[in-house]
Write a protein that holds these residues in place. Sequence first.
Motif, PDB file in Angstrom:
ATOM      1  N   SER B 115       0.814  -1.221   0.000  1.00 41.07           N
ATOM      2  CA  SER B 115       0.000   0.000   0.000  1.00 41.07           C
ATOM      3  C   SER B 115       0.850   1.275   0.000  1.00 41.07           C
ATOM      4  N   THR B 116       2.084   1.205   0.513  1.00 44.38           N
ATOM      5  CA  THR B 116       2.931   2.412   0.544  1.00 44.38           C
ATOM      6  C   THR B 116       3.397   2.826  -0.858  1.00 44.38           C
ATOM      7  N   LYS B 117       3.330   1.896  -1.823  1.00 44.86           N
ATOM      8  CA  LYS B 117       3.752   2.219  -3.203  1.00 44.86           C
ATOM      9  C   LYS B 117       2.565   2.230  -4.165  1.00 44.86           C
ATOM     10  N   ASP B 118       1.371   2.011  -3.624  1.00 41.35           N
ATOM     11  CA  ASP B 118       0.174   1.813  -4.457  1.00 41.35           C
ATOM     12  C   ASP B 118      -0.406   3.172  -4.848  1.00 41.35           C
ATOM     13  N   VAL B 119       0.295   3.882  -5.741  1.00 35.69           N
ATOM     14  CA  VAL B 119      -0.042   5.288  -6.013  1.00 35.69           C
ATOM     15  C   VAL B 119      -1.367   5.487  -6.733  1.00 35.69           C
ATOM     16  N   ASP B 120      -1.933   4.409  -7.307  1.00 36.16           N
ATOM     17  CA  ASP B 120      -3.281   4.575  -7.867  1.00 36.16           C
ATOM     18  C   ASP B 120      -4.338   3.962  -6.942  1.00 36.16           C
ATOM     19  N   GLY B 121      -3.939   3.593  -5.740  1.00 36.37           N
ATOM     20  CA  GLY B 121      -4.914   3.198  -4.718  1.00 36.37           C
ATOM     21  C   GLY B 121      -5.783   2.016  -5.085  1.00 36.37           C
ATOM     22  N   VAL B 122      -5.244   1.027  -5.802  1.00 36.41           N
ATOM     23  CA  VAL B 122      -6.081  -0.074  -6.290  1.00 36.41           C
ATOM     24  C   VAL B 122      -6.116  -1.290  -5.378  1.00 36.41           C
ATOM     25  N   SER B 123      -5.189  -1.395  -4.429  1.00 44.29           N
ATOM     26  CA  SER B 123      -5.147  -2.615  -3.611  1.00 44.29           C
ATOM     27  C   SER B 123      -6.285  -2.615  -2.593  1.00 44.29           C
ATOM     28  N   PRO B 124      -6.688  -3.797  -2.104  1.00 47.11           N
ATOM     29  CA  PRO B 124      -7.755  -3.841  -1.102  1.00 47.11           C
ATOM     30  C   PRO B 124      -7.443  -2.979   0.118  1.00 47.11           C
ATOM     31  N   LEU B 125      -6.194  -3.010   0.581  1.00 45.29           N
ATOM     32  CA  LEU B 125      -5.888  -2.201   1.763  1.00 45.29           C
ATOM     33  C   LEU B 125      -6.045  -0.708   1.459  1.00 45.29           C
ATOM     34  N   SER B 126      -5.583  -0.265   0.294  1.00 41.39           N
ATOM     35  CA  SER B 126      -5.750   1.159  -0.064  1.00 41.39           C
ATOM     36  C   SER B 126      -7.223   1.535  -0.105  1.00 41.39           C
ATOM     37  N   LEU B 127      -8.037   0.663  -0.713  1.00 38.32           N
ATOM     38  CA  LEU B 127      -9.478   0.954  -0.808  1.00 38.32           C
ATOM     39  C   LEU B 127     -10.120   0.958   0.577  1.00 38.32           C
ATOM     40  N   GLY B 128      -9.635   0.088   1.463  1.00 36.40           N
ATOM     41  CA  GLY B 128     -10.160   0.044   2.821  1.00 36.40           C
ATOM     42  C   GLY B 128      -9.746   1.250   3.640  1.00 36.40           C
ATOM     43  N   LEU B 129      -8.523   1.726   3.435  1.00 35.63           N
ATOM     44  CA  LEU B 129      -8.091   2.946   4.128  1.00 35.63           C
ATOM     45  C   LEU B 129      -8.991   4.106   3.707  1.00 35.63           C
ATOM     46  N   LEU B 130      -9.320   4.163   2.416  1.00 33.63           N
ATOM     47  CA  LEU B 130     -10.239   5.192   1.923  1.00 33.63           C
ATOM     48  C   LEU B 130     -11.616   5.036   2.574  1.00 33.63           C
ATOM     49  N   ALA B 131     -12.126   3.794   2.624  1.00 30.90           N
ATOM     50  CA  ALA B 131     -13.449   3.555   3.213  1.00 30.90           C
ATOM     51  C   ALA B 131     -13.461   3.918   4.699  1.00 30.90           C
ATOM     52  N   SER B 132     -12.291   3.853   5.351  1.00 26.70           N
ATOM     53  CA  SER B 132     -12.190   4.185   6.774  1.00 26.70           C
ATOM     54  C   SER B 132     -11.765   5.638   7.007  1.00 26.70           C
ATOM     55  N   ASN B 133     -11.671   6.403   5.961  1.00 28.55           N
ATOM     56  CA  ASN B 133     -11.181   7.790   6.047  1.00 28.55           C
ATOM     57  C   ASN B 133      -9.780   7.857   6.654  1.00 28.55           C
ATOM     58  N   LEU B 134      -8.957   6.861   6.382  1.00 25.82           N
ATOM     59  CA  LEU B 134      -7.579   6.862   6.884  1.00 25.82           C
ATOM     60  C   LEU B 134      -6.623   7.219   5.753  1.00 25.82           C
ATOM     61  N   ASP B 135      -5.393   7.602   6.127  1.00 17.29           N
ATOM     62  CA  ASP B 135      -4.402   7.998   5.129  1.00 17.29           C
ATOM     63  C   ASP B 135      -3.991   6.838   4.234  1.00 17.29           C
ATOM     64  N   GLY B 136      -3.927   7.112   2.964  1.00 14.75           N
ATOM     65  CA  GLY B 136      -3.503   6.120   1.982  1.00 14.75           C
ATOM     66  C   GLY B 136      -3.636   6.783   0.623  1.00 14.75           C
ATOM     67  N   PHE B 137      -3.204   6.099  -0.420  1.00 16.21           N
ATOM     68  CA  PHE B 137      -3.361   6.681  -1.751  1.00 16.21           C
ATOM     69  C   PHE B 137      -4.761   6.396  -2.284  1.00 16.21           C
ATOM     70  N   VAL B 138      -5.390   7.449  -2.765  1.00 16.76           N
ATOM     71  CA  VAL B 138      -6.748   7.381  -3.303  1.00 16.76           C
ATOM     72  C   VAL B 138      -6.638   7.188  -4.812  1.00 16.76           C
ATOM     73  N   PRO B 139      -7.500   6.352  -5.403  1.00 17.87           N
ATOM     74  CA  PRO B 139      -7.463   6.209  -6.870  1.00 17.87           C
ATOM     75  C   PRO B 139      -7.486   7.587  -7.543  1.00 17.87           C
ATOM     76  N   ALA B 140      -6.498   7.827  -8.398  1.00 18.54           N
ATOM     77  CA  ALA B 140      -6.239   9.186  -8.877  1.00 18.54           C
ATOM     78  C   ALA B 140      -7.398   9.775  -9.682  1.00 18.54           C
ATOM     79  N   THR B 141      -8.085   8.954 -10.450  1.00 19.22           N
ATOM     80  CA  THR B 141      -9.180   9.490 -11.262  1.00 19.22           C
ATOM     81  C   THR B 141     -10.300  10.031 -10.370  1.00 19.22           C
ATOM     82  N   SER B 142     -10.642   9.292  -9.325  1.00 19.70           N
ATOM     83  CA  SER B 142     -11.700   9.759  -8.415  1.00 19.70           C
ATOM     84  C   SER B 142     -11.270  11.051  -7.734  1.00 19.70           C
TER      85      SER B 142
END
Lengths: 284, 284
Positions: B115-142
């Motif tokens: 997740s630390t390198k997932d700059v387009d926010g596609v991994s499950p953990l990145s998507l979950g961090l977004l769903a939890s309003n926690l820091d992580g990379f958000v899918p860039a298009t959104s």
Amino acid sequence: MDTVSLSGKELAAAINADTKARTAALAADGPAPQLALIVANDDPASSWYVNSLRKAAERLGIGCDTVDLGADASVDALRAELAARSADPATDAIMLQTPLPAGVTLDDVSSSITSTKDVDGVSPLSLGLLASNLDGFVPATSEAVVELLKHHEIPLAGRHIAVVGRSNIVGKPLAQLLLAENATVTVCHSRTTDLPSVTAATDIVVAAAGRIGLVTGKHIREGAIVIDVGTNEAPDGKIVGDVDADSVRDKAAALSPVPGGVGPVTTALLMRHVVTAAENARRA
Amino acid sequence: MDTVSLSGKELAAAINADTKARTAALAADGPAPQLALIVANDDPASSWYVNSLRKAAERLGIGCDTVDLGADASVDALRAELAARSADPATDAIMLQTPLPAGVTLDDVSSSITSTKDVDGVSPLSLGLLASNLDGFVPATSEAVVELLKHHEIPLAGRHIAVVGRSNIVGKPLAQLLLAENATVTVCHSRTTDLPSVTAATDIVVAAAGRIGLVTGKHIREGAIVIDVGTNEAPDGKIVGDVDADSVRDKAAALSPVPGGVGPVTTALLMRHVVTAAENARRA
């Protein structure tokens, strides 16, 4: 029109019968599935819920260990307990009860629950697995709403469904589940402009905001289906939902009661998740 | 009414100026930020996009390493490459280009991106961090859709926004971001019943379905704001959006153009994520 009551009791009983059999099979061959219930509040509605979970576990043969960290537990203390239980081979499943102590949010601590034991699907990884349509534990309340609708043979594909409430553990995961069922989903909340006109444009309204009497007859179209997720403590101590049942009745085609609607299905699904976690652990 | 064009060029230029300065600061003190771009298709629209990312990286001083695994790469080969790049200290950021080989879904492989390198926010953990309003990379298009709306000073709180499209990397994360901005969000898709009437009831329509001409004048109310996320290849080879601009014009208050709207902002945000990932890695 006569409003049909969408009881969750029959569905919960069917799920529980299956869970009981699976639990017995595990216990015949090793320890019973074990749930750790972590509490850090002195909220009466929460105590009521914790008690009902303990009783449900007992009826099904599931071991339940309640850990009360106190209403002033720190983030560090909560994280340490959740991490210890995550690492403990004798614990199959972990549930963190809300509300949490003042100043502590679920997101501050939920990542300390390992996803394989996260039976209420609250950790970021669990929520991300859901967002990715991958296997993981889904927040039980959201899952209960979908299962209750399916049990009563209410079609979801192509229906417009309003979810009132956008919490990380009910409203938002429920929206994901309903999208996966091919419903069109509108998520409303406290900042929605003209809530009644938004919800009255939909076929199914799910009230999950945690506010007594939030959804009234004005909020639904004639013939709508209404699911009440609320479990609020009324001034008289009774547990009541988010829907003003009197004003919705005779306008809604169907309404899930509180208590006896989403609640028992949620508890049954949580217990099913516990036995699933235990089965997975034995296989691993 | 005159439809305002919601260009993304000015915003992209401002983001890029900041990224360029941060990249130069890193490069003055060590290696330049390094992006690995993993490709496994022979799709012309994808090649066009990969090329534009390579050029963008070059202009900003970001190193970009394209790895083409071929259009018949296996799930295992993709996972192995993503895991190797996740472990490689010389790689700051990883982007997996879609489409993937036939039979391979993003969800089959995305959890191999740390997740630390997932700059387009596609991994499950990145998507979950977004769903939890926690820091992580958000899918860039959104993220680009929200940033473009904010840049043009379009208020989001309390507005009703229709997102047409429910992909894991655009529609669904965009709904999360818009809810966090206090918008009321309706997610529509191919199974939505009577799409025009659903979208015409909203203030802002975001077209993110990947279908040429899907959103027409019939789909919007007078004065609506329309954001076009589509990047489709037309029969003549041109890149066109999901909105039928001619029929929307003079009815919409504003419309983002394709190209030149969401696209340049998306690229700029991806590159900003790359430099952020590199800064985080240096600090770690």
